[in-house]
Design an enzyme around this catalytic site. Structure first.
Site, PDB file in Angstrom:
ATOM      1  N   GLY A 197      42.545  29.206  43.661  1.00  0.00           N
ATOM      2  CA  GLY A 197      43.657  29.885  44.325  1.00  0.00           C
ATOM      3  C   GLY A 197      43.412  31.335  44.674  1.00  0.00           C
ATOM      4  N   ASP A 198      42.459  31.993  44.024  1.00  0.00           N
ATOM      5  CA  ASP A 198      42.147  33.398  44.327  1.00  0.00           C
ATOM      6  C   ASP A 198      40.667  33.636  44.049  1.00  0.00           C
ATOM      7  OD1 ASP A 198      42.441  36.051  45.056  1.00  0.00           O
ATOM      8  OD2 ASP A 198      43.283  36.679  43.133  1.00  0.00           O
ATOM      9  N   PHE A 199      39.827  32.853  44.714  1.00  0.00           N
ATOM     10  CA  PHE A 199      38.399  32.857  44.400  1.00  0.00           C
ATOM     11  C   PHE A 199      37.676  33.955  45.182  1.00  0.00           C
ATOM     12  CE2 PHE A 199      34.050  31.207  44.062  1.00  0.00           C
ATOM     13  CZ  PHE A 199      34.013  30.910  42.716  1.00  0.00           C
ATOM     14  N   ASN A 200      37.983  35.199  44.823  1.00  0.00           N
ATOM     15  CA  ASN A 200      37.280  36.326  45.423  1.00  0.00           C
ATOM     16  C   ASN A 200      36.149  36.761  44.493  1.00  0.00           C
ATOM     17  OD1 ASN A 200      38.084  38.856  43.779  1.00  0.00           O
ATOM     18  ND2 ASN A 200      40.058  37.851  44.143  1.00  0.00           N
ATOM     19  N   ASN A 203      36.646  37.980  40.923  1.00  0.00           N
ATOM     20  CA  ASN A 203      37.096  37.024  39.924  1.00  0.00           C
ATOM     21  C   ASN A 203      35.992  36.079  39.476  1.00  0.00           C
ATOM     22  OD1 ASN A 203      39.705  37.972  39.655  1.00  0.00           O
ATOM     23  ND2 ASN A 203      40.563  36.598  41.207  1.00  0.00           N
TER      24      ASN A 203
END
Length: 306
Positions: A197-200, A203
């Site tokens: 969901g927030d795979f930047n 992270n």
């Protein structure tokens, strides 16, 4: 706690935020006492949570994380337990009522985006390998996670409402394309998993147990092709290159091949997410920035033939 910290700046303007911030030191003290923790330095980058180095009674290094209660954080512990250390940090303890987590610590802990000695392509392939591990856990039933289709349908409605209310000078056809993709892409997925969901790159941290581990998920159940865009976008900004379309084409193809996905589908999700981001920026008064984001969306849409 300094007023300049992202957590303080973000939460202090939210309903109930000042009261939560005022009670945070006592809450941290309570969790340290309950879990018999020794604390070290705090991490100052979080905008929705407070975190610090911690040690368990037996000397095991960990991270204490206490989050501002918000919907995106609700599934974090459940997702990390589903993954059980495969591609992500492990959970030592969890107090759902207090939104507190005791997590495996990543050492040395630097983010994938700043990984020295690796080319952009090598970092993209590294990130893709972590994603493949996370997706390999499947869905484990519904798990209580939000469905990606429901979330993006809600975003589509917000994009339309914000366009109507603000009437920004944006290409209505491009915005309509983004809305359509937000509504249609989840339903055409050939497979569903628990997405990060927030795979930047920030992270994905360098670790000891495994070379790289994911942290800070915003999990949902849905199309895995949703996940790669922040990685692609934030590893050596492709739009900063003289020919961003060519750079993007190569990188979408690279990541799609590594993950066994259709590059065009990854590109379509990128367009959908860029359009949503642009209207979010518009809602918060950043119309010039939003116009730049839509130019990026147009570059990817042209690449995808949309």
């Amino acid at each position: 706690m300094s007023a300049s910290l992202p957590l303080v700046r973000n939460v202090s303007g939210l309903p109930g935020g000042p009261r939560w911030l005022a009670g945070l030191p006592d809450l941290v003290g309570e969790m340290c006492e309950r879990w018999a923790l020794r604390l070290g330095r705090s991490y100052d980058g979080g905008s929705c949570s407070w975190a610090a180095e911690a040690w368990l009674p037996d000397g095991t290094p960990a991270v204490l994380k206490v989050g501002w209660p918000h919907p995106e954080a609700e599934g974090e512990a459940a997702a990390l337990r589903l993954w059980d250390g495969r591609g992500a940090v492990r959970v030592h303890r969890h107090d759902a009522r207090r939104h507190a987590l005791l997590l495996e610590r990543c050492t040395p802990g630097g983010g994938l985006g700043a990984a020295g000695g690796l080319t952009a392509e090598e970092r993209l392939l590294t990130g893709a390998g972590v994603l493949a591990e996370l997706w390999g856990a499947g869905t484990a039933g519904d798990g209580g996670f939000d469905r990606l289709a429901d979330v993006t349908a809600g975003w589509a409605g917000l994009v339309e409402e914000r366009m109507e209310r603000h009437r920004p000078p944006f290409d209505p056809g491009l915005v309509a394309l983004g809305v359509r993709l937000l509504r249609e892409l989840p339903g055409s997925a050939s497979r569903e998993v628990v997405v990060h969901g927030d795979f930047n790159p920030g992270n994905v941290l360098a670790a000891t147990r495994r070379p790289w581990l994911a942290i800070d998920p915003k999990p949902m159940t849905g199309d895995p092709a949703y996940d790669p865009w922040p990685l692609l976008e934030q590893i050596d900004d492709p739009f900063a290159h003289p020919a961003p379309g060519r750079v993007l084409a190569g990188r979408f193809a690279l990541v799609a091949d590594a993950l066994g996905k259709d590059a065009a589908r990854l590109e379509a999700w990128a367009v959908a997410r860029r359009v949503e981001s642009a209207l979010w920026l518009t809602e918060h008064g950043h119309v010039a920035d939003a116009a730049g984001v839509l130019r990026e969306a147009r570059t990817v849409a042209d690449l995808a033939g949309l």
